[in-house]
Design a protein around this motif. Sequence first.
Motif, mmCIF file in Angstrom:
data_model
loop_
_atom_site.group_PDB
_atom_site.id
_atom_site.type_symbol
_atom_site.label_atom_id
_atom_site.label_comp_id
_atom_site.label_asym_id
_atom_site.label_seq_id
_atom_site.Cartn_x
_atom_site.Cartn_y
_atom_site.Cartn_z
ATOM 1 N N ASP A 58 -63.421 9.503 43.976
ATOM 2 C CA ASP A 58 -62.817 10.774 43.567
ATOM 3 C C ASP A 58 -61.303 10.790 43.707
ATOM 4 N N ASN A 59 -60.730 9.703 44.264
ATOM 5 C CA ASN A 59 -59.289 9.677 44.502
ATOM 6 C C ASN A 59 -58.820 8.223 44.556
ATOM 7 N N HIS A 110 -55.729 7.539 45.587
ATOM 8 C CA HIS A 110 -54.782 7.527 46.706
ATOM 9 C C HIS A 110 -53.444 6.892 46.345
ATOM 10 N N TYR A 132 -53.993 10.143 41.864
ATOM 11 C CA TYR A 132 -54.602 10.640 43.099
ATOM 12 C C TYR A 132 -55.992 11.196 42.762
ATOM 13 N N ALA A 133 -56.198 12.492 42.846
ATOM 14 C CA ALA A 133 -57.514 13.071 42.576
ATOM 15 C C ALA A 133 -57.928 12.811 41.126
ATOM 16 N N LEU A 134 -59.205 12.433 40.940
ATOM 17 C CA LEU A 134 -59.731 12.128 39.616
ATOM 18 C C LEU A 134 -60.721 13.201 39.183
ATOM 19 N N GLY A 141 -63.999 9.681 37.376
ATOM 20 C CA GLY A 141 -64.435 9.101 38.642
ATOM 21 C C GLY A 141 -65.809 8.468 38.545
ATOM 22 N N CYS A 167 -63.567 4.440 50.353
ATOM 23 C CA CYS A 167 -62.482 4.884 49.468
ATOM 24 C C CYS A 167 -62.403 6.403 49.395
ATOM 25 N N MET A 168 -63.481 7.089 49.736
ATOM 26 C CA MET A 168 -63.492 8.548 49.687
ATOM 27 C C MET A 168 -62.706 9.163 50.834
ATOM 28 N N ASN A 207 -53.770 3.606 53.955
ATOM 29 C CA ASN A 207 -54.224 4.124 52.668
ATOM 30 C C ASN A 207 -55.720 3.839 52.502
#
Length: 391
Positions: A148-149, A151, A157-159, A164, A263-264, A274
């Motif tokens: 969803d991101n 980063h 950033y946010a998808l 996503g 990754c979330m 990161n």
Amino acid sequence: MLLINNLFISASLYWWINVSAVFMVGIVCSSLIIPQILLVAFRKRLFDPQDERKLHRNATPRLGGIAFTPLLIFSIVLLQGINLLLGRNDIATNIQEHITELTFSLCATLLIYQTGITDDLIGVRYRAKFIVQIIGGGMLAFSGLWIDNLHGLFGLYALPPFAGYLLTVIVVVFIINATNLIDGIDGLASGLSGMALLYYGIVFMYREAYIYAFLAFALLGVIIPFFCYNVFGNPKRGRKIFMGDTGSLTLGIILSILGIKACMGPMHGSEPVNPFATAFAPLIIPCFDVLRVFLHRLRNGQAPFAPDKNHIHHKLLSAGLSQRRTLVCILAMSLSFTVVNITCARWININLLLAADIAVWTLLNIRLTQFIKNKNKKKPIKTETFTDYAN
């Protein structure tokens, strides 16, 4: 185990006791099951077929991966049952927090596992395997386990959900095939996966996502005995075994699940690293290798999925290293990439870090290719001597 029911132990110690227990259950069960798989394989003559690309010359079963998924599930469920008998429902509560993700992850894993068994026994066309992998990736995405991101990667950033979900499916298929294709010499796929699982287990213990830590440590325990049989087993005595597609595909889907979950981002608090680097640092070697091979085949007009001998382990073998030294070299490279990326991601932009990884990997392969070419040029040319029998 009575200590687990003692209210005076800290929560942290409780979870470390449990994660150690699930790890040991995996080791013990795998140590008992793999000899039985060897026995059945030799009685039914279920061996890995030999061809010009294979390095082994002895009849060797390739059904070791059959043990991975059942023992993974058994280890976690057994420990949960023991905790419930002791009056502790902490594991059940943690599972309940992620129940939708875990349910679909289990379905995807079983689907990939069944495909691997079929492929090892009678063969499955790669198109069919891709379809199954896409379905598995879709299951993860729609369960809520999706990227969803990014980063900050590529400035994103946010998808949105659609992007996503699509990216998640691509990543799942990519990691599964990267793990499958890196399985070219003894211990390589299991060794790289083992290092990644240890890493993910520690990450999720830190994030307090304990069921995912259990998933990582349980599978790590299961593959350690396999690694010993695969690397140190004597094929002449029937003690050597390969994981086959069942094993490599199973490792691929589990690593996908853990990587995407990592990754979330952290569940509690924040991390100085990161999350994108945290998620995929231990998968750099197999992912970079399969991408390089894929691009190399396209550039040379070859079928992108045709087998060849252009993987990193093939290059190191061509450079003169033995299988054992090649294994150690690649594991050391993977460890170095992981440590450097996690350390540098605290201060370096993720895009610069990715560019540096690609540059290092490219230069490494260029130098290795040049070394192999120079080595082959120095080989003496064999000439035949002809005798003139004319009178």
